[in-house]
Design a protein around this motif. Sequence first.
Motif, PDB file in Angstrom:
ATOM      1  N   THR A  39      20.201  52.528  36.186  1.00 30.42           N
ATOM      2  CA  THR A  39      21.143  53.874  35.950  1.00 30.42           C
ATOM      3  C   THR A  39      19.816  54.958  35.538  1.00 30.42           C
ATOM      4  OG1 THR A  39      21.452  53.469  33.510  1.00 30.42           O
ATOM      5  CG2 THR A  39      22.988  52.408  35.044  1.00 30.42           C
ATOM      6  N   GLU A  40      20.219  56.224  35.282  1.00 33.81           N
ATOM      7  CA  GLU A  40      19.265  57.128  34.601  1.00 33.81           C
ATOM      8  C   GLU A  40      18.525  56.813  33.238  1.00 33.81           C
ATOM      9  OE1 GLU A  40      21.236  60.828  34.622  1.00 33.81           O
ATOM     10  OE2 GLU A  40      21.326  60.938  36.908  1.00 33.81           O
ATOM     11  N   ALA A  44      21.257  48.305  33.375  1.00 36.56           N
ATOM     12  CA  ALA A  44      22.665  48.422  32.535  1.00 36.56           C
ATOM     13  C   ALA A  44      23.413  47.154  33.321  1.00 36.56           C
ATOM     14  CB  ALA A  44      23.156  49.511  32.683  1.00 36.56           C
ATOM     15  N   TRP A  45      24.298  46.741  32.480  1.00 36.22           N
ATOM     16  CA  TRP A  45      25.120  45.657  33.191  1.00 36.22           C
ATOM     17  C   TRP A  45      26.285  46.312  33.889  1.00 36.22           C
ATOM     18  CZ3 TRP A  45      23.806  41.251  34.206  1.00 36.22           C
ATOM     19  CH2 TRP A  45      22.992  40.442  32.998  1.00 36.22           C
ATOM     20  N   HIS A 364      28.673  57.881  27.315  1.00 34.60           N
ATOM     21  CA  HIS A 364      27.944  58.822  28.020  1.00 34.60           C
ATOM     22  C   HIS A 364      26.772  58.104  28.879  1.00 34.60           C
ATOM     23  CE1 HIS A 364      30.326  61.792  25.753  1.00 34.60           C
ATOM     24  NE2 HIS A 364      29.835  61.389  24.904  1.00 34.60           N
ATOM     25  N   ARG A 365      27.356  57.914  30.095  1.00 38.41           N
ATOM     26  CA  ARG A 365      26.384  57.263  30.994  1.00 38.41           C
ATOM     27  C   ARG A 365      26.618  57.653  32.575  1.00 38.41           C
ATOM     28  NH1 ARG A 365      24.057  51.490  29.295  1.00 38.41           N
ATOM     29  NH2 ARG A 365      24.540  51.202  26.963  1.00 38.41           N
ATOM     30  N   ALA A 366      25.582  57.545  33.256  1.00 40.69           N
ATOM     31  CA  ALA A 366      25.408  58.077  34.555  1.00 40.69           C
ATOM     32  C   ALA A 366      26.568  57.028  35.479  1.00 40.69           C
ATOM     33  CB  ALA A 366      24.055  57.925  35.116  1.00 40.69           C
ATOM     34  N   ASN A 367      26.470  55.927  34.890  1.00 42.06           N
ATOM     35  CA  ASN A 367      27.427  54.896  35.476  1.00 42.06           C
ATOM     36  C   ASN A 367      28.210  54.303  34.423  1.00 42.06           C
ATOM     37  OD1 ASN A 367      28.714  52.829  36.985  1.00 42.06           O
ATOM     38  ND2 ASN A 367      26.790  52.287  38.278  1.00 42.06           N
TER      39      ASN A 367
END
Length: 458
Positions: A39-40, A44-45, A364-367
Amino acid sequence: MLWPVLLALQAVCSSVADAMQHYPAAWGHYDVCKSQIYTEEGLAWDYMACQPEATDMTKYLRVALDPPNITCGDPPETYCALENPYMCNNECDASTEELAHPPELMFDFEGRNPTTFWQSTSWKKYPKPLQVNITLSWNKTIELTDDIVLTFESGRPEQMVLEKSLDYGRTWTPYQFYATDCLDAFTMEPKTVSDLTQRTLLDIICTEDYSRGYVWKNDKTVRFEIKDRFALFAGPRLHNMASLYGQLDTTKNLRDFFTITDLRIKLLKPATGATMVDENNLSRYFYAISDIKVQGRCKCNLHANSCVFDKGKLGCECEHNTTGPDCSRCKRHYHGRAWSVGSYLPIPKGTANICIPNNHGPVHRANASSLGVANRNQARVCDNAMLRCQNGGTCHQHQRCHCSPGFSGVLCERARCQGPGECEDPLSGRAAARPRGAGRWLALAAAAALLQQAASLC
């Protein structure tokens, strides 16, 4: 000049047949619980719904007979053949290994010669009924994935009931009744699984298909048809498993129907081969079972892809911060939101619905899938690529399909009934669950759809 074209077409048809034969198994698994993605913010999982592989569940059961002394051999007894009352050379003796027929022989390796089987005492107390309860217990919730099959070494029972329990044997409900005469035995009209529809799939029926005496080799089996019931939603060859998964996802009664903790086989009347019992040859009448097949998987609520048998008990190896034998609660310190069962949707990854840490703020995550999806409304139900709304439906904000008039379902895959009369689809009795554009859910499904188009030329 046409020969090369015809030969090439024949090869395509052969490949299509082989590919379609194996197609359903390819997307029936949900065998990965998580994977790492970029991710950005870095690695990540990505969490996914997951479940254990289906397997032979008879390896993990406990069997109990009622009455407990119903197994033959104590005292030793000689039996006659049902089809020939003068052929009385079969002996049962519990004290001699070669002549004993204990219950565990219902679950041993098949294919031995001679065949091994459990056998009851004969009907020597006639006219008192010869009745036996065979209870199979797992001490774990199990999801059935294939037909339950009983193979009788003697004639098949003239009256029998298959029952299930969802609460470890405290209460029981019938799965199916079996009789040579359903009206006489159970005051029920005889039916077969082919008489069921999507609307009546949960109905309990009595069938006369499996209660004839032993005539041919294939007349030795009694079935409870799981796959034929799956086919009411997934199609005759189970190619449209997405439709079945959609129904299982949204209909608890349907999920519960295929879920058990225990099975009970109630043998109520042995095969007699005639209208009258021959009281002079009661050693002809008994029960004998050589094999019981139960195919299924541990129920882990889509939060585990493996199930282990340890210290005599089955248990899910839970993921998604869940715990318990069925992964049915959040781990300690992971109650940031209420526990929820995983979701099969959207195909092919499903929704993990993982448990998150206490006091966990907004994500707050891109994915966002790196934390799973908190509820089904956040899942990507449809798009305009792989998860297309069907039958003219349109996708609204990836959350739901707006269906054309006359269609309903998660992906508009079912035809609505019009008016008070019968539905047009004779198979379903309510609505066809097979989407007209079947096979466009994922890359494999897309390839399968192309193969189907090629097959139509064959």
